[in-house]
Design an enzyme around this catalytic site. Structure first.
Site, short mmCIF file in Angstrom:
data_model
loop_
_atom_site.label_atom_id
_atom_site.label_comp_id
_atom_site.label_asym_id
_atom_site.label_seq_id
_atom_site.Cartn_x
_atom_site.Cartn_y
_atom_site.Cartn_z
N GLY A 14 0.65 -1.12 -0.04
CA GLY A 14 0.10 -0.11 -0.05
C GLY A 14 0.63 1.24 -0.15
O GLY A 14 0.53 2.44 0.50
N ALA A 52 1.70 3.16 -2.35
CA ALA A 52 1.16 4.33 -3.24
C ALA A 52 -0.10 4.95 -2.60
O ALA A 52 -0.55 5.89 -3.17
CB ALA A 52 0.83 3.63 -4.55
N PHE A 67 -1.95 7.15 0.73
CA PHE A 67 -1.53 8.49 1.55
C PHE A 67 -0.67 8.16 2.87
O PHE A 67 0.50 8.65 2.68
CB PHE A 67 -3.11 8.78 2.17
CG PHE A 67 -2.78 9.81 3.13
CD1 PHE A 67 -2.04 10.93 2.87
CD2 PHE A 67 -3.72 9.79 4.48
CE1 PHE A 67 -2.10 11.92 3.88
CE2 PHE A 67 -3.44 10.56 5.44
CZ PHE A 67 -2.80 11.76 5.13
N ILE A 68 -0.55 7.29 3.56
CA ILE A 68 0.07 7.12 4.59
C ILE A 68 1.19 6.13 4.06
O ILE A 68 2.60 6.43 4.40
CB ILE A 68 -0.46 6.31 5.77
CG1 ILE A 68 -1.54 7.27 6.49
CG2 ILE A 68 0.46 6.03 6.92
CD1 ILE A 68 -2.62 6.12 7.39
N GLY A 69 0.99 5.31 3.21
CA GLY A 69 2.05 4.36 2.59
C GLY A 69 2.97 5.22 1.89
O GLY A 69 4.31 4.98 2.19
N THR A 85 -6.22 0.56 12.57
CA THR A 85 -7.05 2.02 13.02
C THR A 85 -7.34 1.81 14.46
O THR A 85 -7.87 0.87 14.81
CB THR A 85 -8.11 2.12 11.88
OG1 THR A 85 -8.96 3.30 12.28
CG2 THR A 85 -8.89 0.91 11.59
N ASP A 86 -7.68 3.22 14.89
CA ASP A 86 -8.34 3.15 16.30
C ASP A 86 -10.17 2.87 16.05
O ASP A 86 -10.55 2.51 17.23
CB ASP A 86 -8.14 4.57 16.87
CG ASP A 86 -8.75 5.59 16.22
OD1 ASP A 86 -9.05 5.42 14.93
OD2 ASP A 86 -8.53 6.89 16.71
N GLU A 87 -10.40 2.76 14.94
CA GLU A 87 -11.74 2.78 14.60
C GLU A 87 -12.23 1.25 14.95
O GLU A 87 -13.28 1.13 15.18
CB GLU A 87 -12.15 3.12 13.19
CG GLU A 87 -11.69 4.46 12.76
CD GLU A 87 -12.33 4.78 11.39
OE1 GLU A 87 -13.39 4.33 11.05
OE2 GLU A 87 -11.87 5.87 10.87
N TYR A 129 -16.04 -0.90 7.35
CA TYR A 129 -14.52 -0.82 7.13
C TYR A 129 -13.80 -1.26 8.34
O TYR A 129 -12.79 -1.91 8.45
CB TYR A 129 -14.11 0.95 6.69
CG TYR A 129 -12.71 1.24 7.36
CD1 TYR A 129 -11.69 0.68 6.72
CD2 TYR A 129 -12.52 2.14 8.17
CE1 TYR A 129 -10.50 1.17 6.91
CE2 TYR A 129 -11.20 2.46 8.70
CZ TYR A 129 -10.21 1.83 7.74
OH TYR A 129 -8.85 2.48 8.42
N LYS A 140 -11.04 -4.19 9.44
CA LYS A 140 -9.69 -3.98 10.06
C LYS A 140 -9.66 -4.79 11.22
O LYS A 140 -8.66 -5.24 11.61
CB LYS A 140 -9.70 -2.60 10.22
CG LYS A 140 -9.31 -1.59 8.92
CD LYS A 140 -8.22 -2.03 8.10
CE LYS A 140 -6.75 -1.73 8.66
NZ LYS A 140 -5.51 -1.94 7.93
P1 NAD Z 1 -5.19 4.69 1.14
O1 NAD Z 1 -6.51 4.27 0.82
O2 NAD Z 1 -4.80 6.24 0.74
O3 NAD Z 1 -4.24 3.81 0.51
C1 NAD Z 1 -4.28 2.19 0.31
C2 NAD Z 1 -3.44 1.86 -0.52
O4 NAD Z 1 -3.48 0.29 -0.70
C3 NAD Z 1 -3.66 2.41 -2.13
O5 NAD Z 1 -2.20 2.79 -2.49
C4 NAD Z 1 -4.23 1.18 -2.79
O6 NAD Z 1 -3.87 1.31 -4.28
C5 NAD Z 1 -3.43 0.00 -2.20
N1 NAD Z 1 -4.45 -1.07 -2.24
C6 NAD Z 1 -5.59 -1.25 -1.96
N2 NAD Z 1 -6.06 -2.55 -2.24
C7 NAD Z 1 -4.90 -3.41 -2.50
C8 NAD Z 1 -4.81 -4.61 -2.74
N3 NAD Z 1 -5.59 -5.57 -2.98
N4 NAD Z 1 -3.29 -5.09 -3.04
C9 NAD Z 1 -2.52 -4.00 -2.97
N5 NAD Z 1 -2.53 -2.83 -2.84
C10 NAD Z 1 -3.69 -2.37 -2.45
O7 NAD Z 1 -4.97 4.35 2.78
P2 NAD Z 1 -4.35 5.14 3.92
O8 NAD Z 1 -4.88 6.13 4.31
O9 NAD Z 1 -2.98 5.29 3.30
O10 NAD Z 1 -4.29 3.93 4.98
C11 NAD Z 1 -2.89 3.11 4.99
C12 NAD Z 1 -3.33 2.23 5.96
O11 NAD Z 1 -3.47 2.69 7.20
C13 NAD Z 1 -4.61 1.34 5.96
O12 NAD Z 1 -4.39 -0.09 6.40
C14 NAD Z 1 -5.67 2.00 7.06
O13 NAD Z 1 -6.30 0.89 7.25
C15 NAD Z 1 -4.65 2.43 8.03
N6 NAD Z 1 -5.07 3.63 8.84
C16 NAD Z 1 -5.25 4.67 8.02
C17 NAD Z 1 -5.93 5.88 8.72
C18 NAD Z 1 -5.82 7.22 8.13
O14 NAD Z 1 -6.22 8.08 8.63
N7 NAD Z 1 -6.04 7.48 6.79
C19 NAD Z 1 -5.64 5.93 9.95
C20 NAD Z 1 -5.15 4.62 10.86
C21 NAD Z 1 -5.01 3.58 10.23
#
Ligand code: NAD
Length: 353
Positions: A7, A9, A11-13, A133-135, A158, A162
């Protein structure tokens, strides 16, 4: 250090990949399926670097995951790939079940097969970080905070997916001894955030002079963390966290949604004045079904055991974020053409389609 990030590509990744490649100098393999949320433009800063490579693959595809792990030989796997938008999970949960649950299962099995073949020293050093996530903890009332011992009580498709993947990750540690660490983080914001989520959507709508939708009365409270603080926390947790343990990550920055929107309007009014205050664009709309009232994270285990501290508070982080969107329209303009901000997540009333 060889780190496989799933992941990367997203936001957090992408914040994590930029940090690991540029600040830490690690060898990084980014595995991403490039769904609507994946964007290689977010990785321009690392593109072409000798210590970075990208693999376009789906984490549900076991042969691809096995090949990736066999060829790259990771010391660490940091698992972030997921479907992440609550509203989309309400409209249709299938992708959330497939990626978040089955994908995590596939990756855990792939990691276990790789780990069990390592020599004793490499086996002891190997780590799998499951990013969550904290959710998963559900909703708080006016008082209290989520600790690592708060019982799971997810509300949305969602967060339920998770929660399920967290249980799988912990079970793989307890049953097979795979050195898994789990992190549960509060809401993130910052640069390169897909403009379907509250903060980037508000910034871009406000810039365009469009209405600023706020769910319900805007009273729902989230605990906001700047994304680069999260990336540092994840690196620290996989480096020093104990296998089998969970670490909560949060910025101690609680804000109700309408105050978040007002803060963005006020920063924008200061640095890019419009002919009327942008707060006037706020419009209260039908609430999200099952909308959790309040999240607040107690991150003291991470702070006390691993020495982590968030660098940004909400005021400094939101100003940085707004300035980033003003300076980087090359990144978000193509996304606004694909997704202009229409309402998502209202369940269909009839189950005919
Ligand atoms: P995001 O939706 O911005 O990015 C998710 C990435 O995963 C994308 O690049 C997408 O192409 C990739 N992806 C989706 N399905 C896939 C698959 N089957 N195989 C390979 N790649 C795949 O998400 P984010 O906000 O960056 O969150 C990243 C992680 O952090 C998630 O696990 C999310 O649950 C967790 N998280 C997010 C937040 C938040 O506020 N955004 C908070 C806490 C935890």
């Amino acid at each position: 250090m060889r780190v496989m990030v799933t992941g990367g590509a997203g936001f957090i990744g992408s914040a994590l990949v930029r940090y690991l490649v540029l600040e830490r100098g690690y060898e990084v393999l980014n595995v991403d399926a490039l769904t609507y949320a994946g964007n290689l433009d977010s990785l321009r800063a690392v593109d072409g670097r000798a210590n970075y490579r990208f693999l376009h693959a789906n984490i549900c595809d076991r042969p691809s995951m096995e090949r990736a792990v066999a060829e790259f030989g990771p010391d660490r796997i940091m698992h972030l790939a997921a479907e992440s938008h609550v509203d989309r999970s309400i409209t249709g949960a299938a992708d959330f079940i497939a990626t978040n649950i089955m994908g995590t299962f596939t990756l855990l099995e792939t990691a276990r097969a790789h780990w069990s073949e390592l020599d004793e020293a490499a086996k002891a050093a190997f780590r799998f970080l499951h990013v969550s996530t904290d959710e998963v903890y559900g909703s708080l009332g006016r008082e209290g905070v989520f600790t690592e011992h708060t019982p799971y009580d997810p509300s949305s498709p969602y967060s339920a997916s998770k929660a399920s993947s967290d249980h799988l990750a912990k079970a793989w540690q307890r049953t097979y001894g795979l050195p898994v660490v789990v992190s549960n983080c509060s809401n993130n914001y910052g640069p390169y955030h897909f403009p379907e989520k509250l903060i980037p959507l508000t910034i871009l709508n406000a810039l365009a002079g469009e209405r600023l939708p706020v769910y319900g009365k805007g009273e729902n409270v989230r605990d906001w963390l700047y994304v680069e603080d999260h990336a540092c926390a994840l690196d620290l947790i996989i480096e020093r966290g104990r296998p089998g343990e969970t670490y909560n990550v949060g910025g101690r920055n609680e804000r109700c949604n309408v105050d978040v929107v007002r803060a963005i309007c006020s920063v924008l009014d200061q640095i890019a004045p419009a002919n009327r205050p942008r707060e006037e664009l706020i419009e209260f709309v039908a609430d999200r079904p099952g909308h959790d009232a309040r999240y607040a994270v107690d991150a003291s285990k991470l702070e006390n055991e691993l020495g982590w501290r968030a660098q940004e508070d909400f005021n400094s982080g939101i100003e940085k974020t707004v300035r980033w969107y003003l300076d980087n329209d090359w990144w978000w303009r193509p996304l606004r053409e694909r997704y202009s901000g229409e309402r998502l997540g209202l369940p269909k009333t009839a189950a005919k389609d």
